[in-house]
Scaffold this motif. Sequence first.
Motif, PDB file in Angstrom:
ATOM      1  N   PRO A 117      -0.452  18.449  -7.560  1.00 34.39           N
ATOM      2  CA  PRO A 117      -1.055  19.004  -7.863  1.00 34.39           C
ATOM      3  C   PRO A 117      -2.413  19.096  -7.607  1.00 34.39           C
ATOM      4  O   PRO A 117      -3.238  18.702  -8.164  1.00 34.39           O
ATOM      5  N   ASP A 118      -3.125  20.337  -6.401  1.00 34.88           N
ATOM      6  CA  ASP A 118      -4.511  20.439  -6.011  1.00 34.88           C
ATOM      7  C   ASP A 118      -5.572  20.046  -7.703  1.00 34.88           C
ATOM      8  O   ASP A 118      -6.323  20.190  -8.310  1.00 34.88           O
ATOM      9  N   ARG A 119      -4.953  21.204  -8.650  1.00 32.70           N
ATOM     10  CA  ARG A 119      -5.853  21.103  -9.544  1.00 32.70           C
ATOM     11  C   ARG A 119      -5.399  20.268 -11.286  1.00 32.70           C
ATOM     12  O   ARG A 119      -6.640  20.284 -11.718  1.00 32.70           O
ATOM     13  N   LEU A 120      -5.240  18.993 -10.288  1.00 29.22           N
ATOM     14  CA  LEU A 120      -5.850  18.197 -11.021  1.00 29.22           C
ATOM     15  C   LEU A 120      -6.706  17.107 -10.147  1.00 29.22           C
ATOM     16  O   LEU A 120      -6.572  16.894  -9.004  1.00 29.22           O
ATOM     17  N   GLN A 121      -7.438  16.546 -11.427  1.00 34.90           N
ATOM     18  CA  GLN A 121      -8.535  15.785 -10.714  1.00 34.90           C
ATOM     19  C   GLN A 121      -8.015  14.051 -10.393  1.00 34.90           C
ATOM     20  O   GLN A 121      -7.437  13.306 -10.880  1.00 34.90           O
ATOM     21  N   MET A 122      -8.294  13.689  -9.383  1.00 30.31           N
ATOM     22  CA  MET A 122      -7.801  11.771  -9.069  1.00 30.31           C
ATOM     23  C   MET A 122      -8.766  11.251  -9.465  1.00 30.31           C
ATOM     24  O   MET A 122     -10.053  10.903  -8.964  1.00 30.31           O
ATOM     25  N   ILE A 123      -8.685  10.407 -10.547  1.00 28.78           N
ATOM     26  CA  ILE A 123      -9.717   9.880 -11.212  1.00 28.78           C
ATOM     27  C   ILE A 123      -9.846   8.194 -10.835  1.00 28.78           C
ATOM     28  O   ILE A 123     -11.027   7.506 -10.107  1.00 28.78           O
ATOM     29  N   GLY A 124      -8.650   7.531  -9.682  1.00 31.43           N
ATOM     30  CA  GLY A 124      -8.735   6.444  -9.187  1.00 31.43           C
ATOM     31  C   GLY A 124      -6.744   5.868  -9.639  1.00 31.43           C
ATOM     32  O   GLY A 124      -5.869   6.677 -10.012  1.00 31.43           O
ATOM     33  N   ALA A 125      -7.172   4.850  -8.795  1.00 31.07           N
ATOM     34  CA  ALA A 125      -6.254   4.345  -8.878  1.00 31.07           C
ATOM     35  C   ALA A 125      -5.978   2.528  -9.589  1.00 31.07           C
ATOM     36  O   ALA A 125      -7.085   2.007  -9.688  1.00 31.07           O
ATOM     37  N   ILE A 126      -4.698   1.655 -10.243  1.00 27.92           N
ATOM     38  CA  ILE A 126      -4.684   0.998 -10.863  1.00 27.92           C
ATOM     39  C   ILE A 126      -3.944  -0.073  -9.857  1.00 27.92           C
ATOM     40  O   ILE A 126      -2.348   0.733  -9.899  1.00 27.92           O
ATOM     41  N   ALA A 127      -3.909  -1.354  -9.640  1.00 22.53           N
ATOM     42  CA  ALA A 127      -3.429  -1.969  -8.963  1.00 22.53           C
ATOM     43  C   ALA A 127      -2.380  -2.815 -10.246  1.00 22.53           C
ATOM     44  O   ALA A 127      -3.386  -3.343 -11.119  1.00 22.53           O
ATOM     45  N   LEU A 128      -1.294  -2.993 -10.162  1.00 22.29           N
ATOM     46  CA  LEU A 128      -1.054  -3.857 -12.135  1.00 22.29           C
ATOM     47  C   LEU A 128      -0.150  -4.674 -12.026  1.00 22.29           C
ATOM     48  O   LEU A 128       1.091  -4.558 -10.801  1.00 22.29           O
ATOM     49  N   GLY A 129       0.063  -6.065 -11.832  1.00 19.56           N
ATOM     50  CA  GLY A 129       1.210  -7.088 -11.964  1.00 19.56           C
ATOM     51  C   GLY A 129       0.681  -8.263 -11.941  1.00 19.56           C
ATOM     52  O   GLY A 129       0.098  -8.213 -12.997  1.00 19.56           O
ATOM     53  N   TYR A 130       1.426  -9.187 -12.687  1.00 23.33           N
ATOM     54  CA  TYR A 130       0.836 -10.817 -12.750  1.00 23.33           C
ATOM     55  C   TYR A 130      -0.365 -11.332 -11.393  1.00 23.33           C
ATOM     56  O   TYR A 130       0.453 -11.575 -10.475  1.00 23.33           O
ATOM     57  N   PRO A 131      -1.093 -11.601 -11.868  1.00 29.18           N
ATOM     58  CA  PRO A 131      -1.955 -12.357 -10.882  1.00 29.18           C
ATOM     59  C   PRO A 131      -1.391 -13.546  -9.870  1.00 29.18           C
ATOM     60  O   PRO A 131      -0.753 -14.534 -10.927  1.00 29.18           O
ATOM     61  N   HIS A 132      -2.252 -13.561  -8.940  1.00 27.44           N
ATOM     62  CA  HIS A 132      -1.058 -15.240  -7.550  1.00 27.44           C
ATOM     63  C   HIS A 132      -1.385 -15.728  -8.107  1.00 27.44           C
ATOM     64  O   HIS A 132      -3.150 -16.361  -8.762  1.00 27.44           O
ATOM     65  N   GLN A 133      -0.859 -17.114  -8.705  1.00 23.14           N
ATOM     66  CA  GLN A 133      -1.721 -18.518  -8.849  1.00 23.14           C
ATOM     67  C   GLN A 133      -1.921 -19.448  -8.147  1.00 23.14           C
ATOM     68  O   GLN A 133      -2.657 -19.981  -8.701  1.00 23.14           O
TER      69      GLN A 133
END
Length: 210
Positions: free
Chosen positions: A160-176
């Motif tokens: 919805p347009d009324r919501l402010q997009m703060i940002g994104a978070i990529a989440l998972g296990y780090p590649h070793q």
Amino acid sequence: MSEFADVVRNRRMTRSFSTRPVDPTVLDSLVDLAARSPSAGKTQGWHLVVLEGADTARYWDITLPVARRAGFRWTRLLDAPLLLLVLADPDAYVARYGEPDKAATGLGASADAWPAPYWTIDASMAAMTLLHAAEDAGLGALFFGVFQREDAVRAALAVPDRLQMIGAIALGYPHQDEPGGGAPGRPDTSGRSAARRRRPPAEIIHRGGW
């Protein structure tokens, strides 16, 4: 050193992910912790759009088309099994501060009545808590902005347009196994600003006034 201090000092932005999935109960636990962040009037006016599987691929197709990926430095960022879009709802704060116990503040009139956008502040604190919770759970996370293609992302995900997009978070296990001299579990995929000097407390604290 306390366990919390370890979490804070060890947290880094992860840009190289394994494709290993994250159990939904783990995500729920992280969000439960984030929901305990400070919130003006306990409004809790923030939301997460969670993308996984084909939805993450669709996000990257919009924001980083295949034709542009050849020169992209962090190719394993695209392997992150989860993407969380952090959204803030200004209307929720206006409505909350229009309730009887908050009406005297005058902040229920409109979003313009607020001297600081507490929807942005609260959502940002929740995102920071989530980043620390991810570190504590042995996960990697990267907070990044959704800038150039925000309109296209909003349209694709019906945000919805009324919501402010703060940002994104990529989440998972780090590649070793990423080469480059990173510590175990910490591939050397630092951002370009990583070498900048960290300011000491003496440069931050202003005792008794400015």
